[in-house]
Design an enzyme around this catalytic site. Sequence first.
Site, short mmCIF file in Angstrom:
data_model
loop_
_atom_site.label_atom_id
_atom_site.label_comp_id
_atom_site.label_asym_id
_atom_site.label_seq_id
_atom_site.Cartn_x
_atom_site.Cartn_y
_atom_site.Cartn_z
N LYS A 78 -43.38 0.23 5.56
CA LYS A 78 -42.68 -1.11 5.12
C LYS A 78 -43.46 -2.24 5.78
O LYS A 78 -43.69 -2.22 7.19
CB LYS A 78 -41.25 -0.96 5.62
N SER A 153 -33.29 -3.44 1.66
CA SER A 153 -34.86 -4.18 1.72
C SER A 153 -35.84 -3.59 1.61
O SER A 153 -37.07 -3.75 0.98
CB SER A 153 -34.75 -5.18 2.86
N SER A 177 -30.59 -0.74 4.22
CA SER A 177 -31.80 -1.05 3.47
C SER A 177 -32.73 0.33 3.35
O SER A 177 -33.91 0.19 2.88
CB SER A 177 -32.66 -2.05 4.41
#
Lengths: 490, 97, 508
Positions: A78, A153, A177
């Site tokens: 990420k 996210s 997330s």
Amino acid sequence: MTLSALNADVIVDQLNAGELKATDCVQYFLDRIQTHDAEINAFVSISQTALEQAEAIDQRRKAGQTVGCLAGLPIAIKDGICVSGQPTTAGSKMLEKFTPPYDATIVERLKSADAIIIGKTNMDEFAMGSSTENSFFGPTHNPWATDRVPGGSSGGSAACVASRLAPVAIGSDTGGSIRQPASFCGITGLKPTYGSVSRYGLIAFASSLDQIGPMTRTAKESALLMSVIAGFDPRDSTSSKAQITDCLSGLETPLNGIRIGVCRNQFNDGLDQEVETKINDATSVFKLLGAEIKEIELPHSQYAVAAYYVIAPCEASSNLARYDGVRYTFRAPGNDLEEMYRNTRGQGFGNEVKQRIMLGTYALSSGYYEAYYLKASKVRRMIKQDYDDAFQKVDLILGPTTPTPAFKLGEHAEDPLAMYLADVYTVSANLAGIPAISVPVGQSKNGLPIGLQLQGRAFEENTLLRAAHQFQNVTLWHDTSPSQPWRTQT
Amino acid sequence: MAGTPEQTTVNQVAKLARIHLNEQQIESSAEKLAQILGYIGQLDEVELPEDVTPFFGAIESVNAIRDDQLQASVPRKEILDNAPDSDGEFYLVPPVF
Amino acid sequence: MEDSDLTSSSNPPSNDRLAVQFNDAEIIIGLEVHVQLDTISKLFCGCSTQFGEAANSQTCVVCTGMPGALPVINQRALELSIRTGIALNCSIARSTKWDRKNYFYPDLPKGYQISQFDQPICGPGHLDIEVPETPGKLRQIRIERAHLEEDAGKSIHDESSLGQDSKIDLNRTGTPLLEIVTQPDIRTAAEAKAFLSELKLILNYIDVSDCNMQQGNLRCDANVNLHIPLGDHQIATPIVEIKNLNSFRSVERSITYEAQRQFEAWQEHGLTITDAPKQTRGWNDHAQATTLQREKEDSADYRYFPDPDLIAVTIKESQIKQIQKQLVQLPTELRKTLVEQYKLNPEDAAAIVSQGRGVVDYFSEVADGCQDSRIANNWIGQEVLRQLKESNQTIQQYPLSPKQFTELLNLVIDGTLDQTRGKEVLNEMVEHSISAQQAIEQLGIKPVDKNELVSLCEKLIDENQEVVEQIRAGNGKAIGMLIGKARKINPNANPGAIKALLSKMISQ
């Protein structure tokens, strides 16, 4: 079988057995990214050195040198996690050209296990969002239906694993997330116990809630990644010194006698009928596996989202104060310092980030601390207490990960509250600090994945992963891939 | 300052947070702020025991402490490379006033 | 003009105010002292705290607030804070936590300062001070609290008023500071200075800080206002915080200035503490005046909240006991020891103690060795301190060991050396780092025979009849001239012996 159909543990076995070269493996996934990512937009940047690293690992293997336990395995990270010398943007214009001079602890650990970071994945700006639409680099599309969001996210990480642009990925989870996008994309995602994986190098959203975790197709792969990334880190004061229980070795232990709690008052109006059905089906599977299903109550869980939307924005408003145009890349000009500050932060942050900074700034401003942050932290104690009580009676808690399957791009654009409620089942685990996992348990009629969440006691990731693995031993949902050009099985 | 009380608040908060908002953004921000604060208001319903202590997140309370030992600093160039403006020695910022 | 719109019960007509004398006002002072703790690394990272290095050469991802970096507290900073707390009679927190103080400034990299808000490491305590002008009178100044925090960096602003960029150096960022806050118990500028001197001395004694004010290792803000009797009640002037005090002299002068300024302002406007908010003024050393500092309207809204990156620190009773046990004797106790055990007068004792622990130790060893603490005090207090000052050395760098010095003093005490020759010997010892015996040999000092002395005196009387007449006429002082001449001829001649002999011979 093609590489895209293989699980990470199998890929590692083949690499170790010399049946597969790391360079071929990395090249294969780089090619897939090249072919498909234009449509999915899972990646913000691709590593320019991945092949070089793979080459080095092949050389070392050839020379008979010892290699790490993930040697040659491609992994996506990420973009909110720092990788030294590689752009790390957190999905924000503010950090568009930021290149950290250091590795996050988990990156250091993955590197020393000889995993190969092939790219950085897209995310909601500063991890604020549940759809990956709030990214400066454009939204990520759900591989199962490209007009839908992948969740967020960590949407880029979820989407790239679901479409097998990378075998495994790393995400971070502040209010869901990892689990919510895992659920939306039909993969397995684990949010570890607060303190079990170091946050050092994770660009902070809300420090007391953030946790890094694996996003993989199977629970076994997650266990494999946990064996590398979890553990005490002296650079993170909130890192736990407790020895993390070995997640891998107990995976095959049957679930006979395990007590799983179900909180019926979470099966309420907001819950999609199809989701409820699939959760009930999965509950039956756990029963068949030997689990004892018990009703439990979490009386304060209904306040979790409200508490979360005080605590997370408060911490975020302070964590994001450092983006002031002085030290990290983006600066909008101004005639004096104050104007530069306001322009930089006005133009560098996206709307959702600004909105949450505003909310947090307001809630912490003079005279409001007690009414908001302190009160929410007290409610947080009650939520934690509920879990402590529940875990006296049961070993795991089962429920839906999200109220609905993946929604359409733009569907919640003008309604922040509806978006926030996508986290309704996931935020409690962050507030209480406990581990939770999402596993795919079925599909909606229109072919969208549905996820089930298991929550466990602090530092008992092994139980979560074992339950998920046992479930995956008898089901195929984790092996099902989207019927899209990037489908994996041929 | 024209506008609703919420807009006035948003103006003050934006100032405190050092975020420039245009009029339209102020309006929309005020609306969203009111909405979310309304939702957060349900926290007032929670009956809290009088002796309840806030929970700030860290599960363990074991002291996390380091010895007073030097570690190499990051070379100045690497640190300043990320800065939007520097002269190679200092960060440069527009005048304070 | 009568300021009618301001007139209230606290703003009587100015005639009443003008009748009040400045001397009737009581000055109320509270101090906030920032002390840099003597650690080698910063409070939350391993960067060096060394002063004066190249700009931005001592920073890392943690102290520049790089995205993702996290703080970890320095053990020694905690220990030094506890040690200070014990020395200042403070209660030590069993649990202490960290809070973020949020404000924007370019030399504050994270946009917040890690500090302590509601659980400071040191709670209430007190420090007894003695103002030099009123010796023997102890004043107790209560300490409100002392908390740990990280320092900010350095901003260098363009002074040319051409609107040039400011330069930011983050080397100092993250240096550990202990902020010591007093109650408003201080009543005069001299007391403020005495408090700071005593505090600095203590911090030196317990090795917490070198308190080097030039390097900013001890900084002070003073909160000042006046209590003025007015008729049957008393009014208070608005509180002013004076910043930028980086010398004891500026503390003293700024308070004196500010008290006068507040008094005059009150006489003119009559504004009291209820009419005006706390004001921040800076001390301008050049103008010798305080000037109003421009402040942002929201500067006080620091939005404190617990730092989620750090966990509370638990301090065990045993840990406090351990630090207490290791604590050296403090200045107050040492002064007492010097007066009671070594029979020094309080002023001399204070003078020795004020030189620091090294000098006290040196003195005690010499005084013990020569069994004459008065002579030890005279010689160390005058000769040694002068030499140290001239050579800009500390007592630790002084070339003579206490043992060597004792040897010299013993020769003075037993009369082998007179004061003057003793000092010559001392200089020789210091210059060549040699023993007293070696110095005596090098200077050719040897005892003078009685007959030799008699003939020397006879010679002097012969050759200086005029002086002799003066002495006979009653000018006793004139004998000094003869003694001087005698020592020129024979430096080993003991002036006391010459004087006695001359007096006897002249009066015959």
